[in-house]
Motif scaffolding. Structure first.
Motif, PDB file in Angstrom:
ATOM      1  N   SER A 122      -6.153  22.620  -1.143  1.00  0.00           N
ATOM      2  CA  SER A 122      -5.645  21.568  -2.023  1.00  0.00           C
ATOM      3  C   SER A 122      -4.160  21.372  -1.774  1.00  0.00           C
ATOM      4  CB  SER A 122      -5.898  21.966  -3.480  1.00  0.00           C
ATOM      5  OG  SER A 122      -5.298  21.047  -4.352  1.00  0.00           O
ATOM      6  N   GLN A 123      -3.762  20.128  -1.630  1.00  0.00           N
ATOM      7  CA  GLN A 123      -2.337  19.838  -1.519  1.00  0.00           C
ATOM      8  C   GLN A 123      -1.668  20.191  -2.836  1.00  0.00           C
ATOM      9  OE1 GLN A 123       1.272  18.419  -2.012  1.00  0.00           O
ATOM     10  NE2 GLN A 123      -0.189  17.103  -3.051  1.00  0.00           N
ATOM     11  N   SER A 124      -2.150  19.596  -3.921  1.00  0.00           N
ATOM     12  CA  SER A 124      -1.463  19.709  -5.217  1.00  0.00           C
ATOM     13  C   SER A 124      -1.714  21.027  -5.924  1.00  0.00           C
ATOM     14  CB  SER A 124      -1.932  18.584  -6.137  1.00  0.00           C
ATOM     15  OG  SER A 124      -3.333  18.721  -6.377  1.00  0.00           O
ATOM     16  N   SER A 164      -2.725  11.184   1.743  1.00  0.00           N
ATOM     17  CA  SER A 164      -2.277  12.448   2.322  1.00  0.00           C
ATOM     18  C   SER A 164      -2.192  12.372   3.848  1.00  0.00           C
ATOM     19  CB  SER A 164      -3.274  13.533   1.912  1.00  0.00           C
ATOM     20  OG  SER A 164      -2.781  14.789   2.271  1.00  0.00           O
ATOM     21  N   THR A 218      -6.154  19.780  -8.612  1.00  0.00           N
ATOM     22  CA  THR A 218      -7.341  18.921  -8.628  1.00  0.00           C
ATOM     23  C   THR A 218      -8.422  19.520  -9.534  1.00  0.00           C
ATOM     24  OG1 THR A 218      -6.773  18.166  -6.445  1.00  0.00           O
ATOM     25  CG2 THR A 218      -9.048  17.825  -7.115  1.00  0.00           C
ATOM     26  N   GLU A 269      -8.209   3.659   1.867  1.00  0.00           N
ATOM     27  CA  GLU A 269      -7.220   3.904   0.800  1.00  0.00           C
ATOM     28  C   GLU A 269      -6.038   2.948   0.842  1.00  0.00           C
ATOM     29  OE1 GLU A 269      -6.481   8.135   1.814  1.00  0.00           O
ATOM     30  OE2 GLU A 269      -6.419   8.407  -0.339  1.00  0.00           O
TER      31      GLU A 269
HETATM   32  C1  F6R Z   1      -6.496  11.142   0.261  1.00  0.00           C
HETATM   33  C2  F6R Z   1      -6.070  12.102  -0.731  1.00  0.00           C
HETATM   34  C3  F6R Z   1      -7.091  12.668  -1.644  1.00  0.00           C
HETATM   35  C4  F6R Z   1      -6.818  14.151  -1.877  1.00  0.00           C
HETATM   36  C5  F6R Z   1      -7.778  14.712  -2.929  1.00  0.00           C
HETATM   37  C6  F6R Z   1      -7.571  16.185  -3.143  1.00  0.00           C
HETATM   38  O1  F6R Z   1      -5.451  10.659   1.033  1.00  0.00           O
HETATM   39  O2  F6R Z   1      -4.911  12.421  -0.824  1.00  0.00           O
HETATM   40  O3  F6R Z   1      -8.377  12.452  -1.184  1.00  0.00           O
HETATM   41  O4  F6R Z   1      -6.974  14.837  -0.671  1.00  0.00           O
HETATM   42  O5  F6R Z   1      -7.578  14.035  -4.137  1.00  0.00           O
HETATM   43  O6  F6R Z   1      -6.281  16.444  -3.568  1.00  0.00           O
HETATM   44  P1  F6R Z   1      -5.645  17.874  -3.438  1.00  0.00           P
HETATM   45  O7  F6R Z   1      -5.482  18.169  -1.998  1.00  0.00           O
HETATM   46  O8  F6R Z   1      -4.339  17.767  -4.160  1.00  0.00           O
HETATM   47  O9  F6R Z   1      -6.593  18.833  -4.098  1.00  0.00           O
END
Ligand code: F6R
Length: 610
Positions: free
Chosen positions: A347-349, A400, A352, A488
């Motif tokens: 996960s980036q953030s 992303s 989620t 997107e």
């Molecule tokens: C697409 C995008 C989303 C995230 C998804 C998961 O460009 O950014 O599909 O990848 O919402 O988010 P994280 O990585 O924050 O859990």
């Protein structure tokens, strides 16, 4: 998703709130508002639409005070409208609240409050929570009543709150949605994330789930929901302002696409020393790694495509059985998991909702949790036993890019590390891969240098209603990611498909109008010839082929003139290079279609609700 900012200080809070909300714009929103503690109580200004709209409202009806809260709303309960915008008040203006998250039992609470005579002016769960807090704080100690109300609420929240009877206090609380408290020379602040208040603060506290904070000019008191005091854990802010500005690029997304050389170079410096991969936060002991026979990787969106790539890599280098699933599906399955399964998440953030819910479910079943994550102090990081930070820096563009390539790289490190500890990878093979990996930042740089050619191809094909992305094996997740980027930000329907699956349905779509993006960089792999056969099938039906091919590969010249050449690398690493070409292709298509690239409609940067 929604964003929160609040301030108590020694100067007018309104410009700070508006500036903070602007810095949270990237999260996605459809309305905004602020509330301040004026001389005659709480004053609220709200508007639907962009923050410029709120600024117009504030210009025609100004407010000013050193204590206030602000919010950008991404509609969940009720349409995007002024009356559903935050802040909401309760107890006829006794309290004003901004809220992120979802109160699941709001309907029950609302009907109880209605029976007690409360009246509602919006469709939101937030107004219900504000009214509940007002009803619990009519008498007695305010913080006691607030905690009582929060104990009754089920779901997720981060809140900022003003109370008319406490004109010098800002309240904040979190459960399941991120919230920080920050301090600086001119005041104390709350915000959904550090970048929102970065210019104002020197130190922050990452509030933990179930914590309630009372912030005055004298300091910060924190309790848990039962009223037990919690010592504030101030941490120095290390983020630099340059990490959150667009550095002269026309958009954050373009800046972040360009940052990928630096991010990957940085990851290599950090985690690779000669031919050694060292993952300092992984904390998986060798015996556990040797005994590991099952891994489950769960994530959402782009991060899910990184997970698919991770599965292919780990399966390729080790004998560990790896499965992947989407957070929103996995959490409602009845999966066979136990303490012998390593549950990995990406996960980036780190916020989620579906990813976090899956983690909690697996934890209850006794699974150890591994997180590949970009945000320190995030909810996911706190849940995880084993970590790999992706160190991509703040990602502001909603779509992303650099976080994704950093996730792919993290999987390369993880796969190599697991394989090495288990004795499943020869030294020569590992050395070959690491040498090839060291060249990837340069290869990405070369793709960036070819952006004019990519723009030309994007401009030629951007206008149709739809497009198809095809890839095989390691590049199948990249076909999915390329299609996702395109839909997107350019709003063109795009579908990613495993090239071998095309015959089982999507081939019916192919005609002379359909752009078909074919990832053909793998020239020596066992699927290389098969990919070319798939391209020929598209050609035979007059599809508009855009090929991504390795420099020097002449096989496609007779098939299409629209070839985007990228530097050649090992097949399993080619996704790291190919995806950059697809990011730029989507970017220039979006530019040609005139969309708002950094803030695509309806999207939120971190999806903190189900
Ligand atoms: C697409 C995008 C989303 C995230 C998804 C998961 O460009 O950014 O599909 O990848 O919402 O988010 P994280 O990585 O924050 O859990």
């Amino acid at each position: 998703m929604c964003g929160i900012v609040g301030m108590i200080g020694n100067r007018n809070a309104v410009p700070v709130l508006v500036e903070g909300l602007k810095r949270l714009e990237y999260r996605g929103y459809d309305s905004a508002g602020v509330a301040v503690m004026g001389a005659d109580g709480v004053e609220i200004r709200r508007s639907v639409g962009r923050l410029t709209q709120l600024e117009r409202v504030l210009a025609s009806s100004p407010v000013s005070a050193p204590l206030g809260i602000g919010h950008t709303r991404w509609a969940t309960h009720g349409e995007a409208s002024e009356r559903n915008s935050h802040p909401h008040s309760g107890g006829q203006g006794r309290v004003a609240m901004v809220h992120n998250g979802i109160i699941e039992n709001y309907a029950e609470i609302k009907s109880d409050l209605r029976e007690q005579g409360a009246e509602f002016t919006s469709d939101t769960d937030t107004e219900v929570l504000a009214q509940l807090v007002a009803s619990k704080t009519e008498s007695g100690e305010f913080a006691d009543g607030l905690r009582e109300a929060l104990r009754e609420a089920r779901g997720a929240y981060a809140i900022g709150l003003l109370a008319r009877d406490q004109p010098d206090t800002l309240y904040a609380a979190r459960l399941g949605s991120p919230l920080i408290v920050g301090r600086g020379p001119e005041g104390t602040y709350i915000a959904s994330d550090v970048p929102a208040i970065l210019p104002q603060v020197t130190d922050v506290i990452y509030l933990q789930d179930g914590e309630v904070a009372r912030i005055t000019r004298e300091g910060v008191d924190i309790w848990d929901l039962e009223g037990r005091p919690v010592a504030p854990d101030w941490q120095q802010v290390e983020l630099e302002e340059t990490a959150v500005d667009s550095a002269g690029f026309e958009t954050f997304m373009l800046k972040e696409i360009h940052e990928q050389t630096r991010v990957l170079g940085g990851l290599l410096d950090r985690y690779v020393n000669g031919l050694e991969v060292t993952l300092p936060d992984l904390n998986l002991d060798e015996e556990t790694i040797r005994n590991l026979d099952r891994m489950m990787i769960v994530s959402c969106g782009t991060a899910y495509y990184a997970a698919m790539y991770g599965r292919l890599l780990i399966e390729n280098f080790t004998t560990i059985a790896v499965e992947t699933d989407l957070g929103s599906e996995y959490r409602y399955r009845n999966p066979r998991i136990d303490d012998n399964t390593l549950l990995a998440t990406v996960s980036q953030s780190g916020e989620t909702a579906d990813t976090l819910a899956s983690v909690k479910m697996a934890k209850e079943a006794g699974c150890p949790i591994l997180a590949i994550c970009n945000v320190f102090g995030s909810s996911l990081v706190r849940e995880a036993d084993h970590l790999i930070y992706t160190h991509a820096g703040p990602e502001i563009g909603v779509a992303s890019t650099k976080a994704f390539t950093a996730q792919l790289t993290a999987f390369v490190f993880l796969a190599l590390h697991l394989a090495e500890v288990r004795g499943e990878l020869t030294f020569e093979k590992k050395a070959e891969l690491l040498v090839a990996l060291q060249k990837i930042p340069l290869s990405i740089h070369k793709v960036l240098e070819s952006k004019d050619r990519i723009r030309e191809v994007a401009e030629k094909h951007h206008d149709g209603p739809s497009s198809l992305y095809l890839g095989r094996r390691f590049n199948y997740p990249i076909a999915l990611e390329g299609a996702l980027k395109n839909k997107e930000i350019s709003y063109q329907h795009a579908e990613g498909y495993a090239a071998g699956e095309m015959k089982h349905g999507p081939i019916a779509l192919i005609n002379e109008y359909l752009p078909v993006i074919c990832i053909c960089t793998d020239t020596e792999d066992e699927v290389a010839e098969k990919m070319i056969s798939n391209v020929r099938e598209v050609q035979a039906r007059s599809g508009r082929i855009i090929a991504i091919a390795s420099e020097g590969d002449t096989r496609l010249h007779e098939i299409t003139e629209d070839i985007l050449f990228v530097p050649k690398t090992r097949e399993c690493l080619s996704p790291l290079v190919n995806v950059v070409a697809l990011q730029l292709l989507a970017y220039y298509a979006a530019q040609a279609r005139g969309t708002d690239i950094d803030k695509p409609r309806n999207l939120a940067k971190s999806v903190t609700v189900e």
